[in-house]
Design a protein around this motif. Structure first.
Motif, mmCIF file in Angstrom:
data_model
loop_
_atom_site.group_PDB
_atom_site.id
_atom_site.type_symbol
_atom_site.label_atom_id
_atom_site.label_comp_id
_atom_site.label_asym_id
_atom_site.label_seq_id
_atom_site.Cartn_x
_atom_site.Cartn_y
_atom_site.Cartn_z
ATOM 1 N N ASP A 57 0.823 -1.225 0.000
ATOM 2 C CA ASP A 57 0.000 0.000 0.000
ATOM 3 C C ASP A 57 0.854 1.271 0.000
ATOM 4 O O ASP A 57 0.338 2.351 -0.244
ATOM 5 N N HIS A 58 2.180 1.129 0.227
ATOM 6 C CA HIS A 58 3.085 2.290 0.261
ATOM 7 C C HIS A 58 4.024 2.344 -0.945
ATOM 8 O O HIS A 58 4.744 3.325 -1.107
ATOM 9 N N HIS A 221 -4.341 6.462 7.448
ATOM 10 C CA HIS A 221 -4.312 4.998 7.318
ATOM 11 C C HIS A 221 -5.532 4.343 7.953
ATOM 12 O O HIS A 221 -5.478 3.199 8.424
HETATM 13 ZN ZN LIG Z 1 0.237 0.690 5.331
#
Ligand SMILES: [Zn+2]
Ligand SMILES: [Zn+2]
Length: 254
Positions: A57-58, A221
């Motif tokens: 996700d990064h 987040h």
């Molecule tokens: Zn994350």
């Protein structure tokens, strides 16, 4: 300095985008799905990508960023991260199986991508901003960052569970104006948060009590669909600080 929020969610769906911030015009902080909203000109202006850790996700937009603008740029994009994070990119993404090895393509002399180790505890100046990397606690090697602007400092926790060095650095920062900190789960999922080394409202507020400064707190987040409940629970625990959800499109000046 200007930090533009491109993505600040723990996942995708219903307009949610994963972690990515643009510092000035040319420094990308994490490469989550929010990067996809930038224009080609904006993508082409990114000279540096600074990563907190290797989770998908990064980093997911990094291969597409290089594909989109690599050929039209005059120099490689430099990816700054801990050695362990760079090793994951090399082994599992830019391995000529999942995606081309852009550190050697189109040629080893003029690649689209360059790796630079940015060890935890180190400082460097990127895009005119002094950036300090701070170790945090996650299931893979991870860091947060402290950015020092002309009008104050902004800290970003990255993905973390309970941690010590991060608060030590922030407590010794006299002009801390903003703190972007993650809270991924609701309190009912505290056990999942503990295993995944993320915060839930009870644990993030316990951490915020370690902070001796009084910056504006921006929560990032959050799990899609659980945003309202996470924020309600944080308010209920009451950290005694000004707390806001981090919203894409927001520009934080510091
Ligand atoms: Zn994350
Ligand atoms: Zn993570």
């Amino acid at each position: 300095m200007r930090l533009r929020i491109l993505g600040a969610s723990g996942g995708i769906g219903a307009g949610a985008r994963t972690t990515s911030f643009l510092l000035g015009r040319d420094v990308l902080i994490d490469a989550g799905t929010g990067v996809g909203d930038l224009s080609l000109d904006e993508l082409g202006a990114i000279d540096h990508v600074v990563l907190t850790h290797s989770h998908l996700d990064h980093v997911t937009a990094l291969p597409f960023l290089l594909d989109a603008v690599g050929a039209s740029r005059q120099r490689p994009v430099t990816v700054h991260a801990q050695a362990a994070t760079l090793d994951v990119l090399k082994a599992h993404i830019f391995n000529n199986a999942v995606w081309p090895d852009f550190a050697r393509i189109p040629s080893p002399e003029r690649p689209f991508l360059r790796y630079e180790v940015f060890a935890a505890g180190q400082e460097r100046v990127l895009g005119g901003c002094r950036v300090r990397s701070i170790p945090v606690t996650h299931v893979v090697p991870a860091v947060g960052f402290l950015f020092q602007g002309p009008n104050g400092s902004l800290a970003f926790s990255g993905d973390t569970a309970s941690t010590e060095e991060f608060w030590k650095v922030l407590n010794s920062c006299p002009d801390l104006r903003h703190l972007i900190i993650e809270t991924s789960f609701v309190d009912a999922e505290e056990e999942i948060a503990r295993i995944a080394r993320h915060f839930c409202p009870a644990t993030v507020v316990a951490e915020l009590r370690k902070l001796k400064r009084r910056p504006i707190i921006h929560i990032t987040h959050l799990m899609p669909g659980e945003e309202k409940e996470i924020l309600r629970e944080i308010a209920h625990h009451d950290a005694g600080l000004e707390v806001h959800p981090l919203v894409p499109g927001t520009v934080i000046e510091f």
